[in-house]
Design an enzyme around this catalytic site. Structure first.
Site, PDB file in Angstrom:
ATOM      1  N   CYS A  50     -16.736  -9.211  32.999  1.00 50.95           N
ATOM      2  CA  CYS A  50     -15.629  -9.763  33.343  1.00 50.95           C
ATOM      3  C   CYS A  50     -14.797  -8.870  34.202  1.00 50.95           C
ATOM      4  O   CYS A  50     -13.859  -9.355  34.999  1.00 50.95           O
ATOM      5  CB  CYS A  50     -14.813 -10.481  32.199  1.00 50.95           C
ATOM      6  SG  CYS A  50     -14.254  -9.379  31.116  1.00 50.95           S
ATOM      7  N   GLY A 189     -15.501 -23.153  24.604  1.00 54.10           N
ATOM      8  CA  GLY A 189     -16.568 -22.078  24.713  1.00 54.10           C
ATOM      9  C   GLY A 189     -17.003 -21.564  23.155  1.00 54.10           C
ATOM     10  O   GLY A 189     -15.779 -21.773  22.446  1.00 54.10           O
TER      11      GLY A 189
END
Length: 430
Positions: A50, A189
């Site tokens: 990320c 998630g």
């Protein structure tokens, strides 16, 4: 040959650029194959997280290898090369090696000392091997980096109390919403990031929130792991109705396109309903245009820097301790790398001596007679091999261990001249 790293990170590029360069795991073997198909790239590995996209290369010609890698990144991401260049960093050999050691040790992370990056480097190494992009040089480099990362976490305190992206997101949420435990919270998630988020929310006394995931089984496993969190599991199809009854939501999915945008939320939320979204995914799960909704506020991974910076000052001494280890391990790799220069000469010398040994052994055996030769050939063969190995052992060890580059090269040239190895090499090639 040259070791090169080309990439971008949270230090050089905003999340809007990083997400375009992000390479999903399923596409990484293909990316490695495409890179290795370039004329000047011999080995390749792709580290995509990320906070960074980095391509590690072994190239026969540094400038050409960098050019081929940057062009590939521009073509695969759709970001024009002139725009991409301003965000890229490029490091050559010693700097490239030290960079990977720093990355594996958590010293280059947005969250200093975070542990997740070491597992990501290990996974990068594994995928590179499976895709046949990681060969002898990158294999040695990544093994050294993994060893360094483990040493830093074992021999220093840098991993003690180190926060992660998920914990930084929880801290930021508490800064923005002091009464977080009283709010209606949802997590979209149920992967590693979501699991860490649950842990940190629990540590802040926050319970009773909802988890939304495509795989209900995975979300149920998360709820079962943390019964004290009192999680309520929802299927992905229930996401919008749940958000309509949510004050704070965290998103951490592996989606490659935004799952929430202005149009979706405008049709879901009441006109004056406030909602805070903490998007810790890259690529982002929440589209930029959501910020146009008057009562919705979006925070992404780049917004975590203010939270993280509060933790940096106290960890500077730990960094100094870690950098001592990095310097030691960099020297160990560099010694191995420099010794590679001796390999062609050593191999050529061994080949020449072996040729002489075999020829003289055959002459000796023929003079001893067939009966004696057959009976004792194995013993004589072992004897001659042992003599050759013992004669060559000390010079080879000293040659590999020579740290002075000029002295080593002079020694190599002397060997080549004394044993006429250039002629030997030319004869072999012919």
């Amino acid at each position: 040959m040259h070791i090169v790293v080309v990439g971008l990170s949270h230090k050089t590029a905003p999340v809007a650029v990083r997400e375009k360069l992000s390479i999903p795991e399923a596409r990484r073997p293909e990316a490695i194959a495409d890179l290795c198909a370039q004329p000047h790239i011999l080995e390749a590995a792709v580290l995509s997280t990320c906070n960074r996209l980095e391509v590690y290369l072994v190239t026969a010609e540094a400038h050409q290898g960098i050019r081929e890698a940057t062009q590939y990144l521009a073509d695969s991401s759709g970001v024009p090369l002139p725009h991409l260049r301003q965000h890229l960093f490029m490091l050559l050999h010693q700097d490239a090696v030290m960079h990977l050691l720093r990355v594996a040790a958590g010293l280059d992370s947005l969250v200093l000392g975070e542990g997740q990056i070491l597992a990501q480097v290990k996974h990068c190494h594994k995928i590179g091997q499976q895709a046949q992009g990681v060969k002898s040089i990158l294999n040695r480099l990544f093994k050294q980096a993994l060893e360094t990362g483990k040493r830093v976490r074992t021999e220093t305190s840098i991993g003690t109390g180190a926060v992660s992206i998920s914990s930084a997101a929880a801290e930021l949420a508490l800064l923005k919403v002091p009464d977080l435990s009283q709010r209606r919270i949802a997590i979209i998630g149920a992967g590693k990031m979501a699991r860490l988020l649950v842990i940190h929310l629990l540590s802040k006394g926050v319970t009773g929130f909802r988890v939304i995931n495509r795989s209900v089984e995975r979300a149920n496993a998360l709820a079962k792991e943390f019964p004290q969190a009192n999680l309520t599991v929802h299927a992905y199809s229930e996401m919008l109705p749940v958000l309509a009854q949510t004050d704070v939501a965290f998103t951490s999915t592996a989606a490659t396109e935004p799952i929430l945008d202005r149009a979706v939320l405008a049709s879901t939320l009441a006109t004056d309903q406030p909602l805070m979204l903490f998007d810790i995914s890259v690529p982002r799960n929440v589209h930029d245009d959501v910020n146009q909704l008057p009562h919705v506020h979006v925070f992404n991974v780049d917004d975590l820097k203010a939270v993280v910076s509060q933790n940096q000052e106290a960890r500077r001494q730990m960094v100094r301790e870690a950098e001592v280890i990095l310097e030691q391990d960099w020297e160990a790799f560099d010694l191995w790398w420099q010794a590679l220069e001796t390999v062609p000469t050593i191999n050529c010398l061994r080949d020449k001596v072996e040729t002489i040994r075999v020829q003289e052994l055959e002459k000796a055996l023929s003079r001893l007679g067939a009966e004696f030769a057959e009976k004792h050939q194995e013993v004589i063969e072992a004897l001659t091999r042992a003599i050759v190995n013992k004669i060559l052992h000390d010079p080879m060890v000293q040659l590999r261990a020579q740290r002075d580059i000029e002295a080593r090269r002079q020694a190599l040239q002397t060997l080549q001249d004394l044993f006429n190895l250039e002629a030997q090499a030319a004869q072999s090639r012919g």
